[in-house]
Motif scaffolding. Structure first.
Motif, mmCIF file in Angstrom:
data_model
loop_
_atom_site.group_PDB
_atom_site.id
_atom_site.type_symbol
_atom_site.label_atom_id
_atom_site.label_comp_id
_atom_site.label_asym_id
_atom_site.label_seq_id
_atom_site.Cartn_x
_atom_site.Cartn_y
_atom_site.Cartn_z
ATOM 1 N N ALA A 234 -26.369 48.068 38.272
ATOM 2 C CA ALA A 234 -24.913 48.221 38.261
ATOM 3 C C ALA A 234 -24.227 46.873 38.466
ATOM 4 C CB ALA A 234 -24.484 49.202 39.344
ATOM 5 N N LEU A 235 -24.773 46.037 39.334
ATOM 6 C CA LEU A 235 -24.211 44.711 39.573
ATOM 7 C C LEU A 235 -24.309 43.835 38.329
ATOM 8 C CD1 LEU A 235 -23.006 42.709 41.612
ATOM 9 C CD2 LEU A 235 -25.345 42.085 42.213
ATOM 10 N N ILE A 236 -25.431 43.878 37.666
ATOM 11 C CA ILE A 236 -25.616 43.090 36.443
ATOM 12 C C ILE A 236 -24.651 43.549 35.356
ATOM 13 C CG2 ILE A 236 -27.227 42.618 34.556
ATOM 14 C CD1 ILE A 236 -29.453 42.617 36.703
ATOM 15 N N LEU A 237 -24.481 44.859 35.213
ATOM 16 C CA LEU A 237 -23.540 45.381 34.216
ATOM 17 C C LEU A 237 -22.099 45.015 34.560
ATOM 18 C CD1 LEU A 237 -24.988 48.907 33.441
ATOM 19 C CD2 LEU A 237 -24.871 46.942 31.913
ATOM 20 N N ALA A 238 -21.750 45.087 35.833
ATOM 21 C CA ALA A 238 -20.389 44.743 36.250
ATOM 22 C C ALA A 238 -20.091 43.274 35.971
ATOM 23 C CB ALA A 238 -20.199 45.051 37.727
ATOM 24 N N ILE A 239 -21.048 42.413 36.267
ATOM 25 C CA ILE A 239 -20.862 40.984 35.996
ATOM 26 C C ILE A 239 -20.818 40.739 34.486
ATOM 27 C CG2 ILE A 239 -21.964 38.722 36.169
ATOM 28 C CD1 ILE A 239 -22.969 39.592 38.933
ATOM 29 N N GLY A 240 -21.700 41.409 33.759
ATOM 30 C CA GLY A 240 -21.762 41.226 32.312
ATOM 31 C C GLY A 240 -20.496 41.648 31.589
ATOM 32 N N PHE A 241 -19.799 42.641 32.123
ATOM 33 C CA PHE A 241 -18.551 43.079 31.504
ATOM 34 C C PHE A 241 -17.334 42.415 32.138
ATOM 35 C CE2 PHE A 241 -21.082 46.891 30.249
ATOM 36 C CZ PHE A 241 -20.894 46.764 28.885
#
Length: 67
Positions: A7-14
């Motif tokens: 979830a953290l990686i997706l949040a940063i990626g978006f």
């Protein structure tokens, strides 16, 4: 733990690209509007330029906070 990391990686990626694109669009709009104002009233160029620089600094600070 893995779900949180994903979830953290997706949040940063978006989040980072959205903040950067939003800031770039806002700065482009502010600069374009300032140039239009200067073209219409050249005698007010210094006041318009000062306001534009302050606005660009505020926009940039919002992008930095978003990152």
């Amino acid at each position: 733990m893995e779900a949180v990391l994903v979830a953290l990686i997706l949040a940063i990626g978006f989040g980072v690209p959205i903040a950067a694109i939003g800031g770039a669009l806002a700065q482009g709009k502010a600069a374009g509007s300032a140039l239009e104002g200067i073209a219409r009233q050249p005698e007010a160029a210094s006041k318009i330029q000062t306001a534009m620089i302050i606005a660009l600094a505020l926009i940039e600070s919002l992008v930095i906070y978003a990152l």
